[in-house]
Design an enzyme around this catalytic site. Structure first.
Site, PDB file in Angstrom:
ATOM      1  N   SER A  75       3.498  -2.380  10.254  1.00  0.00           N
ATOM      2  CA  SER A  75       4.958  -2.348  10.412  1.00  0.00           C
ATOM      3  C   SER A  75       5.645  -3.663  10.023  1.00  0.00           C
ATOM      4  O   SER A  75       6.643  -4.043  10.641  1.00  0.00           O
ATOM      5  CB  SER A  75       5.327  -1.942  11.840  1.00  0.00           C
ATOM      6  OG  SER A  75       4.824  -0.648  12.115  1.00  0.00           O
ATOM      7  N   ASN A  94       0.866  -1.178   0.000  1.00  0.00           N
ATOM      8  CA  ASN A  94       0.000   0.000   0.000  1.00  0.00           C
ATOM      9  C   ASN A  94       0.905   1.231   0.000  1.00  0.00           C
ATOM     10  O   ASN A  94       1.503   1.562   1.013  1.00  0.00           O
ATOM     11  CB  ASN A  94      -0.880  -0.031   1.260  1.00  0.00           C
ATOM     12  CG  ASN A  94      -1.680   1.241   1.455  1.00  0.00           C
ATOM     13  OD1 ASN A  94      -1.788   2.060   0.537  1.00  0.00           O
ATOM     14  ND2 ASN A  94      -2.237   1.416   2.645  1.00  0.00           N
ATOM     15  N   LYS A 126       0.054   4.236  -0.203  1.00  0.00           N
ATOM     16  CA  LYS A 126      -0.624   5.403   0.392  1.00  0.00           C
ATOM     17  C   LYS A 126      -0.440   6.626  -0.525  1.00  0.00           C
ATOM     18  O   LYS A 126      -0.369   6.462  -1.739  1.00  0.00           O
ATOM     19  CB  LYS A 126      -0.096   5.665   1.809  1.00  0.00           C
ATOM     20  CG  LYS A 126      -0.081   4.407   2.659  1.00  0.00           C
ATOM     21  CD  LYS A 126       0.102   4.697   4.111  1.00  0.00           C
ATOM     22  CE  LYS A 126       0.306   3.402   4.866  1.00  0.00           C
ATOM     23  NZ  LYS A 126       0.088   3.527   6.280  1.00  0.00           N
ATOM     24  N   GLU A 129      -5.361  -5.216  10.719  1.00  0.00           N
ATOM     25  CA  GLU A 129      -4.343  -4.192  10.922  1.00  0.00           C
ATOM     26  C   GLU A 129      -4.613  -3.462  12.236  1.00  0.00           C
ATOM     27  O   GLU A 129      -5.430  -2.514  12.253  1.00  0.00           O
ATOM     28  CB  GLU A 129      -4.369  -3.181   9.776  1.00  0.00           C
ATOM     29  CG  GLU A 129      -4.113  -3.794   8.420  1.00  0.00           C
ATOM     30  CD  GLU A 129      -3.543  -2.771   7.456  1.00  0.00           C
ATOM     31  OE1 GLU A 129      -2.425  -2.971   6.989  1.00  0.00           O
ATOM     32  OE2 GLU A 129      -4.208  -1.744   7.206  1.00  0.00           O
ATOM     33  N   GLU A 139      -6.850   4.435   8.065  1.00  0.00           N
ATOM     34  CA  GLU A 139      -6.620   5.866   7.801  1.00  0.00           C
ATOM     35  C   GLU A 139      -7.862   6.490   7.166  1.00  0.00           C
ATOM     36  O   GLU A 139      -8.194   7.645   7.428  1.00  0.00           O
ATOM     37  CB  GLU A 139      -5.373   6.043   6.911  1.00  0.00           C
ATOM     38  CG  GLU A 139      -4.101   5.797   7.727  1.00  0.00           C
ATOM     39  CD  GLU A 139      -2.892   5.361   6.935  1.00  0.00           C
ATOM     40  OE1 GLU A 139      -2.899   5.452   5.696  1.00  0.00           O
ATOM     41  OE2 GLU A 139      -1.925   4.896   7.572  1.00  0.00           O
ATOM     42  N   GLY A 196       2.512   1.965  10.756  1.00  0.00           N
ATOM     43  CA  GLY A 196       3.468   3.061  10.609  1.00  0.00           C
ATOM     44  C   GLY A 196       4.189   3.435  11.900  1.00  0.00           C
ATOM     45  O   GLY A 196       4.825   4.479  11.971  1.00  0.00           O
ATOM     46  N   HIS A 252      -9.513   0.943   5.021  1.00  0.00           N
ATOM     47  CA  HIS A 252      -8.235   1.138   5.715  1.00  0.00           C
ATOM     48  C   HIS A 252      -8.471   2.059   6.913  1.00  0.00           C
ATOM     49  O   HIS A 252      -9.276   2.995   6.832  1.00  0.00           O
ATOM     50  CB  HIS A 252      -7.204   1.749   4.754  1.00  0.00           C
ATOM     51  CG  HIS A 252      -5.817   1.718   5.313  1.00  0.00           C
ATOM     52  ND1 HIS A 252      -5.385   2.624   6.243  1.00  0.00           N
ATOM     53  CD2 HIS A 252      -4.776   0.881   5.082  1.00  0.00           C
ATOM     54  CE1 HIS A 252      -4.125   2.348   6.563  1.00  0.00           C
ATOM     55  NE2 HIS A 252      -3.730   1.292   5.866  1.00  0.00           N
TER      56      HIS A 252
HETATM   57  C1  PEP Z   1      -0.762  -0.041   5.995  1.00  0.00           C
HETATM   58  O1  PEP Z   1      -0.763   1.097   5.560  1.00  0.00           O
HETATM   59  O2  PEP Z   1      -1.700  -0.788   5.719  1.00  0.00           O
HETATM   60  C2  PEP Z   1       0.365  -0.472   6.813  1.00  0.00           C
HETATM   61  C3  PEP Z   1       0.322  -1.649   7.372  1.00  0.00           C
HETATM   62  O3  PEP Z   1       1.411   0.432   6.945  1.00  0.00           O
HETATM   63  P1  PEP Z   1       2.865   0.106   7.600  1.00  0.00           P
HETATM   64  O4  PEP Z   1       3.343  -1.194   7.003  1.00  0.00           O
HETATM   65  O5  PEP Z   1       3.710   1.269   7.196  1.00  0.00           O
HETATM   66  O6  PEP Z   1       2.670  -0.019   9.069  1.00  0.00           O
END
Ligand code: PEP
Length: 249
Positions: free
Chosen positions: A212, A11, A13, A167, A99, A173, A97
């Protein structure tokens, strides 16, 4: 017993311009020389979907969107419909997601409407769920995720290809990865809810872990029972990191 086909999805983003296609090309070239044991997808910003499709063609990397609107077309300034994603070359789409849930006020019902739109356009949705740190610390993680699943996954998913991404919001992040035991408990719970809610398709859907994931922790995370792949944010932006995760799967 063979499990669901595993997926490693990146992803990007709101990151990436034309130059970033070099990273996508490097991933595709490496996988063309030495095929991955899993499905691999990249979800760039909408502006790059068509260009990435042109650059990668029908190679080993599938392309996805990061969101779509629930309507096919209309007066929704700035939005992109599921049909537009398909037309641009996407096969998958990330929906719900955290976010988008947090920054764009997306409710479970809205996510479910987007899932229906994605299916109608022939896209395979990757539907994200996950608890906040406060919810985990209050001992409500499983309850919250179950509620999100039941309300975000329409019954139209029965018989369709889709994936769920667990998630935990506090792991995205932040560099913090959930403990393998907690991932195992949550993924087993998600599998039970999916099977109860959607029957065979709920049994077959891969359940990705996201939060992460990096080359250094991918092997441990991906070996947890019921982890059917990973949704990768930051570490999907560099071909070498993303390939490190793919090779660990
Ligand atoms: C994500 O954006 O779905 C995500 C898991 O980000 P990161 O791997 O940077 O934590």
């Amino acid at each position: 017993m063979t499990g669901p086909t595993r997926i490693i999805a990146g992803n990007w983003k709101m990151n990436g311009t034309g130059e970033s296609l070099d990273e996508a090309r490097a991933v595709a070239e490496a996988l063309a020389q030495s095929p991955a044991a899993v499905r691999v997808a990249l979800c760039p910003p909408a502006t790059l979907i068509w260009r990435m499709k042109e650059a990668l063609g029908a190679g080993p990397v599938e392309i996805g969107g990061q969101d779509c609107h629930a309507e096919r077309e209309g007066a929704y300034t700035g939005d992109v419909s599921a049909e537009m994603l398909t037309d641009a070359g996407a096969r998958l789409v990330i929906l719900g997601h955290s976010e988008r849930r947090a920054m764009h006020g997306e409710t479970d019902a809205f996510v479910a409407a987007k899932v229906r739109a994605a299916l109608s356009a022939g896209l395979e949705p990757i539907i994200c769920v996950g608890e906040t740190l406060a919810e985990r610390e209050a001992g409500q993680a499983e309850q919250i995720v179950e509620r999100q699943l039941l309300a975000s996954l329409p019954e139209a998913l029965a018989g369709q290809a889709f994936a769920v991404a667990y998630e935990p919001v506090w792991a995205i992040g932040t560099g913090r990865v959930a403990e393998p035991a907690d991932i195992a408990t949550m993924h087993a719970h998600i599998r039970a809810v999916l099977a109860r809610h959607l029957g065979d398709s709920g049994d077959r859907a891969p359940i990705l872990y996201g939060g992460s994931v990096k080359p250094s922790n991918a092997a441990e995370t991906l070996s947890v029972p019921e982890v059917g792949g990973a949704l990768v944010g930051g570490a999907s932006l560099k071909a070498s990191d993303f390939l490190g995760i793919i090779r660990a799967a």
